[in-house]
Motif scaffolding. Sequence first.
Motif, mmCIF file in Angstrom:
data_model
loop_
_atom_site.group_PDB
_atom_site.id
_atom_site.type_symbol
_atom_site.label_atom_id
_atom_site.label_comp_id
_atom_site.label_asym_id
_atom_site.label_seq_id
_atom_site.Cartn_x
_atom_site.Cartn_y
_atom_site.Cartn_z
ATOM 1 N N THR A 1 11.174 -50.244 15.996
ATOM 2 C CA THR A 1 11.115 -48.877 16.509
ATOM 3 C C THR A 1 10.637 -48.925 17.958
ATOM 4 O O THR A 1 9.516 -49.327 18.245
ATOM 5 C CB THR A 1 10.171 -48.012 15.650
ATOM 6 O OG1 THR A 1 10.656 -48.008 14.300
ATOM 7 C CG2 THR A 1 10.122 -46.585 16.167
ATOM 8 N N ASN B 1 16.792 -41.397 14.921
ATOM 9 C CA ASN B 1 16.872 -42.672 14.208
ATOM 10 C C ASN B 1 17.924 -42.633 13.105
ATOM 11 O O ASN B 1 18.141 -43.632 12.430
ATOM 12 C CB ASN B 1 15.517 -43.023 13.578
ATOM 13 C CG ASN B 1 14.479 -43.318 14.619
ATOM 14 O OD1 ASN B 1 14.736 -44.029 15.574
ATOM 15 N ND2 ASN B 1 13.301 -42.760 14.436
ATOM 16 N N ASN C 1 14.351 -45.377 20.628
ATOM 17 C CA ASN C 1 14.548 -44.638 19.378
ATOM 18 C C ASN C 1 13.875 -43.269 19.462
ATOM 19 O O ASN C 1 14.451 -42.250 19.053
ATOM 20 C CB ASN C 1 13.953 -45.385 18.185
ATOM 21 C CG ASN C 1 14.596 -46.721 17.930
ATOM 22 O OD1 ASN C 1 13.946 -47.744 18.075
ATOM 23 N ND2 ASN C 1 15.856 -46.725 17.551
#
Length: 148
Positions: free
Chosen positions: A128, A35, A132
Amino acid sequence: MTERVVSASREIAAAAPEIFELIADPSQQPRWDGNDNLSQAAAGQRIRSRGDMFVMTNTSGKVRENHVVEFVEGRRVAWTPAEPGQTPPGHLWRWELEPLDDGRTLVTHTYDWTNLTDERRLPRARSTTADNLRASLDRLARVASEQG
């Protein structure tokens, strides 16, 4: 309704103990964070049990205290991040390792924001995705292969 538990799995060509060391040592986490959110963590914070806490600085300079809520050496670790001195707002990061043989491990990475209470964090939580998480797994696989 948005799915509040996101997960990704990948087989990694490394033994579970080697992979677990990369996850359980917070100073290693920025090396494989898919990330691009983790900046640094001081050495010497290796996670050893549920109830441990480690401190991480993210790429925006914010410090987070990560409270370990699940721990099985070599197999599973999960933590809930919080601002320093605050109660965690309810999201959780989990890693689970399943040895397949001496040199291969199935690794599952999960982000669970089922109990997230901080409205300011909801947009980030919603964004998210499994992709990711897969990016972290791919980077973790690369780092593990470089060490092996």
